[in-house]
Write a protein that holds these residues in place. Structure first.
Motif, short mmCIF file in Angstrom:
data_model
loop_
_atom_site.label_atom_id
_atom_site.label_comp_id
_atom_site.label_asym_id
_atom_site.label_seq_id
_atom_site.Cartn_x
_atom_site.Cartn_y
_atom_site.Cartn_z
N LEU A 16 0.86 -1.08 0.00
CA LEU A 16 0.18 0.05 0.17
C LEU A 16 0.86 1.17 -0.15
O LEU A 16 0.56 2.28 -0.54
CB LEU A 16 -0.94 -0.07 1.28
N GLY A 17 1.82 1.06 0.69
CA GLY A 17 2.73 2.52 0.66
C GLY A 17 3.51 2.54 -0.41
O GLY A 17 3.72 3.79 -0.96
N TRP A 18 4.05 1.20 -1.26
CA TRP A 18 4.56 1.34 -2.64
C TRP A 18 3.65 2.06 -3.71
O TRP A 18 3.80 3.07 -4.36
CB TRP A 18 4.87 0.17 -3.00
N LEU A 19 2.37 1.68 -3.53
CA LEU A 19 1.49 2.29 -4.47
C LEU A 19 1.00 3.89 -4.04
O LEU A 19 0.80 4.57 -5.00
CB LEU A 19 0.08 1.49 -4.29
N ILE A 20 1.17 4.30 -2.87
CA ILE A 20 1.01 5.68 -2.48
C ILE A 20 2.07 6.54 -2.81
O ILE A 20 1.69 7.60 -3.61
CB ILE A 20 0.44 6.00 -1.16
N ASP A 21 3.35 6.31 -2.46
CA ASP A 21 4.33 7.13 -2.42
C ASP A 21 5.69 6.37 -3.17
O ASP A 21 6.72 7.01 -2.48
CB ASP A 21 4.42 7.82 -0.93
N GLY A 22 5.61 5.32 -3.62
CA GLY A 22 6.92 4.91 -4.07
C GLY A 22 7.93 4.02 -3.08
O GLY A 22 7.32 3.67 -2.14
N SER A 23 9.05 4.28 -3.08
CA SER A 23 9.94 3.65 -1.99
C SER A 23 9.85 4.30 -0.60
O SER A 23 10.06 3.44 0.21
CB SER A 23 11.25 3.71 -2.52
N THR A 24 9.68 5.50 -0.48
CA THR A 24 9.62 6.18 0.80
C THR A 24 8.17 5.66 1.42
O THR A 24 8.24 5.50 2.55
CB THR A 24 9.62 7.86 0.65
N GLY A 25 7.16 5.72 0.67
CA GLY A 25 5.84 5.08 1.17
C GLY A 25 6.03 3.63 1.49
O GLY A 25 5.52 3.26 2.51
#
Length: 52
Positions: A16-25
């Motif tokens: 979910l973090g990857w989908l929202i904000d790439g590697s930082t997410g």
């Protein structure tokens, strides 16, 4: 069985973090998923032991 929420929430948070904000997410999502997984694991183990 008690540790099952840990990898599930860790991977779900990462994805979910990857989908929202790439590697930082992905890093933030994995951290949040890890904490939620640890809490869910403790709750599940306590619920299983409490039934005896």
């Amino acid at each position: 069985m008690g540790c099952l929420p840990l990898p599930l929430l860790f991977l779900a948070g990462f994805g979910l973090g990857w989908l929202i904000d790439g590697s930082t997410g992905a890093l933030w999502g994995a951290g949040i998923g890890l904490v939620l997984g640890l809490l869910a694991m403790g709750w599940l183990v306590r619920a299983i032991r409490g039934r005896r």
